[in-house]
Design a protein around this motif. Structure first.
Motif, short mmCIF file in Angstrom:
data_model
loop_
_atom_site.label_atom_id
_atom_site.label_comp_id
_atom_site.label_asym_id
_atom_site.label_seq_id
_atom_site.Cartn_x
_atom_site.Cartn_y
_atom_site.Cartn_z
N ASN A 165 2.45 1.67 -3.42
CA ASN A 165 1.46 2.14 -4.40
C ASN A 165 1.10 3.60 -4.21
OD1 ASN A 165 1.36 -0.32 -5.75
ND2 ASN A 165 -0.32 -1.09 -4.49
N GLN A 166 1.22 4.09 -2.99
CA GLN A 166 0.92 5.49 -2.69
C GLN A 166 2.15 6.38 -2.87
OE1 GLN A 166 -0.60 5.44 1.32
NE2 GLN A 166 -2.36 4.18 0.77
N LYS A 193 4.79 6.32 -1.02
CA LYS A 193 5.29 6.70 0.30
C LYS A 193 6.43 5.78 0.71
CE LYS A 193 0.83 8.46 1.89
NZ LYS A 193 -0.25 8.28 2.86
N GLU A 248 0.83 -1.21 0.00
CA GLU A 248 0.00 0.00 0.00
C GLU A 248 0.86 1.26 0.00
OE1 GLU A 248 -2.65 -0.34 3.36
OE2 GLU A 248 -3.70 -2.04 2.47
N LEU A 249 1.88 1.28 0.84
CA LEU A 249 2.77 2.44 0.89
C LEU A 249 3.49 2.63 -0.43
CD1 LEU A 249 4.22 1.94 4.48
CD2 LEU A 249 2.77 3.84 3.72
#
Length: 86
Positions: free
Chosen positions: A16-17, A19, A13-14
């Motif tokens: 993909n963001q 981050k 998730e990080l």
């Protein structure tokens, strides 16, 4: 295995963001080491953590996608082994 899966998802998730995901990536590997029950592996975690950090810096996140795929493969293997034990 649940905690490892949680960290793998958080890393993805990080990523993909866009981050930073280093902290969660280290936790992913630390949890695998803990799950093995092997004290040597656990004791090597500081070296592994340094390696992860260096690897990310050197590759400039350019192969992060491969990291995500590898995490999925490791998690899938661990899940299958867990199911066989039961």
């Amino acid at each position: 295995v649940e905690k490892i899966e949680e960290y793998a998802k958080e890393v993805e998730e990080l990523f993909n963001q866009g981050k930073p995901y280093l902290e969660k990536d280290i936790l992913f590997h630390a949890e695998i080491a803990r799950a093995t029950g092997n004290q040597v592996t656990t004791n090597l975690m500081p070296v592994i953590q340094s390696g992860i950090s260096l690897f990310i810096d050197v590759t400039d996140y350019s192969i992060a996608n491969k990291t995500i795929v590898t995490h999925r493969e490791v998690l899938e293997d661990m899940t299958q082994r867990e199911q066989v034990k039961q």
